[in-house]
Design an enzyme around this catalytic site. Structure first.
Site, mmCIF file in Angstrom:
data_model
loop_
_atom_site.group_PDB
_atom_site.id
_atom_site.type_symbol
_atom_site.label_atom_id
_atom_site.label_comp_id
_atom_site.label_asym_id
_atom_site.label_seq_id
_atom_site.Cartn_x
_atom_site.Cartn_y
_atom_site.Cartn_z
ATOM 1 N N ASP A 36 -22.177 -41.226 46.087
ATOM 2 C CA ASP A 36 -23.219 -41.665 47.034
ATOM 3 C C ASP A 36 -22.861 -41.195 48.449
ATOM 4 O O ASP A 36 -23.684 -40.565 49.142
ATOM 5 C CB ASP A 36 -23.293 -43.204 46.966
ATOM 6 C CG ASP A 36 -24.533 -43.788 47.608
ATOM 7 O OD1 ASP A 36 -25.407 -43.015 48.044
ATOM 8 O OD2 ASP A 36 -24.634 -45.029 47.664
ATOM 9 N N SER A 123 -21.688 -45.013 37.187
ATOM 10 C CA SER A 123 -20.934 -46.267 36.958
ATOM 11 C C SER A 123 -19.459 -46.091 36.610
ATOM 12 O O SER A 123 -18.751 -47.088 36.474
ATOM 13 C CB SER A 123 -21.592 -47.147 35.874
ATOM 14 O OG SER A 123 -22.739 -47.794 36.363
ATOM 15 N N THR A 124 -18.991 -44.841 36.466
ATOM 16 C CA THR A 124 -17.607 -44.675 35.989
ATOM 17 C C THR A 124 -16.574 -44.607 37.117
ATOM 18 O O THR A 124 -15.390 -44.383 36.859
ATOM 19 C CB THR A 124 -17.444 -43.413 35.118
ATOM 20 O OG1 THR A 124 -17.647 -42.239 35.924
ATOM 21 C CG2 THR A 124 -18.401 -43.421 33.959
ATOM 22 N N GLY A 125 -17.017 -44.827 38.363
ATOM 23 C CA GLY A 125 -16.079 -44.857 39.482
ATOM 24 C C GLY A 125 -15.850 -46.297 39.912
ATOM 25 O O GLY A 125 -15.288 -47.109 39.165
ATOM 26 N N VAL A 126 -16.319 -46.619 41.102
ATOM 27 C CA VAL A 126 -16.163 -47.966 41.672
ATOM 28 C C VAL A 126 -16.681 -49.054 40.722
ATOM 29 O O VAL A 126 -16.111 -50.150 40.657
ATOM 30 C CB VAL A 126 -16.946 -48.059 43.005
ATOM 31 C CG1 VAL A 126 -16.881 -49.462 43.588
ATOM 32 C CG2 VAL A 126 -16.405 -47.060 44.017
HETATM 33 N N1 AR6 Z 1 -19.835 -34.857 42.550
HETATM 34 C C1 AR6 Z 1 -19.895 -35.321 41.274
HETATM 35 N N2 AR6 Z 1 -19.322 -36.481 40.886
HETATM 36 C C2 AR6 Z 1 -18.666 -37.193 41.833
HETATM 37 C C3 AR6 Z 1 -18.562 -36.793 43.188
HETATM 38 C C4 AR6 Z 1 -19.184 -35.544 43.533
HETATM 39 N N3 AR6 Z 1 -19.161 -35.065 44.779
HETATM 40 N N4 AR6 Z 1 -17.835 -37.728 43.860
HETATM 41 C C5 AR6 Z 1 -17.502 -38.682 42.966
HETATM 42 N N5 AR6 Z 1 -17.974 -38.367 41.745
HETATM 43 P P1 AR6 Z 1 -18.905 -43.652 41.985
HETATM 44 P P2 AR6 Z 1 -20.330 -45.825 40.582
HETATM 45 C C6 AR6 Z 1 -17.872 -39.094 40.465
HETATM 46 O O1 AR6 Z 1 -17.805 -44.572 42.372
HETATM 47 O O2 AR6 Z 1 -19.147 -46.082 39.724
HETATM 48 C C7 AR6 Z 1 -20.781 -46.193 45.693
HETATM 49 O O3 AR6 Z 1 -20.122 -46.779 46.776
HETATM 50 C C8 AR6 Z 1 -16.741 -40.078 40.302
HETATM 51 O O4 AR6 Z 1 -15.533 -39.405 39.965
HETATM 52 O O5 AR6 Z 1 -19.403 -42.684 42.988
HETATM 53 O O6 AR6 Z 1 -21.680 -45.721 39.926
HETATM 54 C C9 AR6 Z 1 -22.227 -46.645 45.592
HETATM 55 O O7 AR6 Z 1 -22.797 -46.856 46.855
HETATM 56 C C10 AR6 Z 1 -17.242 -40.922 39.150
HETATM 57 O O8 AR6 Z 1 -16.965 -40.306 37.896
HETATM 58 O O9 AR6 Z 1 -20.212 -44.486 41.478
HETATM 59 C C11 AR6 Z 1 -22.116 -47.896 44.805
HETATM 60 O O10 AR6 Z 1 -21.825 -49.001 45.621
HETATM 61 C C12 AR6 Z 1 -18.769 -40.914 39.336
HETATM 62 O O11 AR6 Z 1 -19.019 -39.910 40.323
HETATM 63 C C13 AR6 Z 1 -20.978 -47.634 43.860
HETATM 64 O O12 AR6 Z 1 -20.176 -46.647 44.506
HETATM 65 C C14 AR6 Z 1 -19.331 -42.228 39.803
HETATM 66 O O13 AR6 Z 1 -18.433 -42.870 40.695
HETATM 67 C C15 AR6 Z 1 -21.446 -47.063 42.548
HETATM 68 O O14 AR6 Z 1 -20.365 -46.953 41.669
#
Ligand code: AR6
Length: 176
Positions: A36, A123-126
Site C-alpha cells: 500500500d 493479506s500475507t504481510g502485516v
Molecule cells: N510489490 C509487490 N508486493 C509487495 C510489495 C511491492 N512493492 N511490497 C510488499 N509486497 P502487506 P497485507 C508484498 O503487508 O498483509 C498495509 O499497511 C508483501 O511482501 O503490504 O494485506 C495496509 O495499509 C506481502 O507478501 O499487506 C494495511 O493496513 C504482500 O505484499 C495492511 O498493510 C502483502 O503485504 C495490509 O496488510
C-alpha cells in the site's frame, strides 16, 4: 477462460505495465505500509485524492470488497484497492473474505475495461495470513472466476515480492 493467461512473476507490483494493479489496502483507504505504501509513493497524490473522495461518498471499504482509482504516475492506468482479512487463526471467515478480494477485484476490473491485471499476495504481510494457505485461496478463487465468467481479461499476474510466495505460486500454477 482458456484464453486468459494466468502467470506468476517475482518483482515489484508498482513497476508492472498492466492496465490495473491491485493494492492490499485497509478499510480506511488512506494508505499504510507494505505494498500500500509503495503504491501510493510511486503513484503520487492523485491516488490518495481519489481514495478520499470515495470515502466521502461511501465510507470505509469493508473487508473483501474493492474500489478503483486512477494509477496516477504508475505505469498502470488503474489501482484497484481491496481489503484483505486479518488472520485470526482461520475460523473467522478468512478464506471466504480473501477469495472475495480476488473475485471482486476481477469483476471491478472488467467493469472498467481492464484487460491485464496484477495482484500482490493480499493479506500475507502485516495481516499475517499464512502464505501457503493464502496462495491456495488466491489461485482457486481466480480459477473459479475464470470458469464461471465469460471474461474479457487477457492476463492475470500474481506478483510475488518474496521467494517463498513465488515458489508457492509456481507450484500451484505449474500443472495448468
Ligand atoms: N510489490 C509487490 N508486493 C509487495 C510489495 C511491492 N512493492 N511490497 C510488499 N509486497 P502487506 P497485507 C508484498 O503487508 O498483509 C498495509 O499497511 C508483501 O511482501 O503490504 O494485506 C495496509 O495499509 C506481502 O507478501 O499487506 C494495511 O493496513 C504482500 O505484499 C495492511 O498493510 C502483502 O503485504 C495490509 O496488510
Amino acid at each position: 477462460m482458456e484464453n486468459t493467461k494466468l502467470q506468476v512473476i517475482k518483482g515489484d507490483i508498482t513497476k508492472q505495465e498492466v492496465d490495473a494493479i491491485v493494492n492490499a489496502a485497509n478499510s480506511s483507504l488512506l494508505g499504510g505500509g507494505g505494498v500500500d505504501g509503495a503504491i501510493h509513493r510511486a503513484g503520487g497524490p492523485a491516488i490518495l485524492e481519489e481514495c478520499k473522495q470515495i470515502r466521502a461518498r461511501q465510507g470505509e471499504c469493508p473487508t473483501g470488497e474493492a474500489v478503483i482509482t486512477t494509477g496516477g504516475k504508475l505505469p498502470a492506468k488503474y489501482v484497484i484497492h481491496t481489503v484483505g482479512p486479518v488472520w485470526h487463526g482461520g475460523n473467522q471467515n478468512e478464506p471466504e473474505l480473501l477469495a472475495s478480494c480476488y473475485r471482486n477485484s476481477l469483476a471491478l476490473a472488467e467493469e472498467n475495461g481492464v484487460q491485464s491485471i496484477a495482484f500482490p499476495n493480499i493479506s500475507t504481510g502485516v495481516y499475517g495470513y499464512p502464505k501457503e494457505k493464502a496462495a491456495k485461496v488466491a489461485v482457486k478463487a481466480v480459477r473459479e472466476y475464470l470458469q464461471q465468467n465469460n471474461t474479457s481479461l487477457q492476463s492475470i499476474t500474481f506478483v510475488c515480492f518474496d521467494e517463498e510466495n513465488y515458489a508457492l505460486y509456481e507450484e500451484l500454477l505449474r500443472d495448468h
